[in-house]
Design a protein around this motif. Structure first.
Motif: not given
Length: 203
Positions: A27, A77, A24, A74
């Protein structure tokens, strides 16, 4: 004979998604791997060498198109659920053994956990441990030798009477070198609540 239990936090009590969190982040940041300065700042943050504000400012500067909320999301996460049956396990274990927690973690993660669990559950969990060692509060991190020596010295523990439970082999290998009994648990196949049957030869 085991008298003391030293537990990791992530992927022992709270479930993590390490692989998903990394994918994640890559990206979101539009990169193929974390740069050396990102790894360095993460490690500094984990031992409390920099504040949450400085940590977030670093990422805001490096990725100016991202909002602070996106960066925090993020970062968090990786954090998933806390199966409540594990609370009952540690509540019972703490009645028979000296229990300690030793976690590589940071302020933003702990704030998320307190909010997600609710402060009452968090305090109930924390109260099961004689000491609740978080890397950003004590200035040490696993697998460095000094963090294990710190725990032993601070609590007058004998490593040979202590079982260290951690899902990261690098961490348990380091503890084994200085005399700890270890369980390198597999969070995908094993649950900490089965500790006493899985490591029954030690009890």
């Amino acid at each position: 004979m085991i008298k003391n239990l030293l537990f990791d936090f992530g992927d022992v009590f709270i479930n993590l998604d390490k692989q998903g969190a990394m994918q994640n982040a890559l990206e979101l940041f539009g990169i193929k791997e974390f740069s050396k300065d990102m790894i360095r700042i993460n490690e500094q943050y984990e031992i409390g060498a920099i504040s949450s504000e400085k940590f977030l400012e670093f990422y805001e500067s490096k990725f100016p198109k991202l909002s602070r909320k996106e960066i925090i999301n993020a970062w968090n996460y990786i954090l998933k659920d806390f199966p409540i049956h594990r609370l009952a396990f540690i509540q019972q274990a703490s009645k028979k053994y000296r229990c300690f927690l030793l976690s590589n973690t940071n302020e933003i993660h702990i704030d998320w956990i307190k909010n997600d669990w609710g402060i009452e559950l968090y305090n109930d969990f924390k109260s099961c441990f004689e000491q609740f060692y978080l890397s950003h509060e004590i200035g040490f991190r696993k697998p460095n030798k000094d963090i294990y020596e710190f725990v032993l010295h601070e609590n007058k523990l004998n490593a040979s009477e202590t079982l260290f439970i951690d899902d990261t082999k690098e961490n348990t290998d380091a503890a084994k070198k200085i005399g700890f009994n270890i369980w390198n648990n597999d969070p995908y196949k094993q649950d900490v609540v089965n500790l006493f049957s899985i490591k029954k030869e030690l009890f």
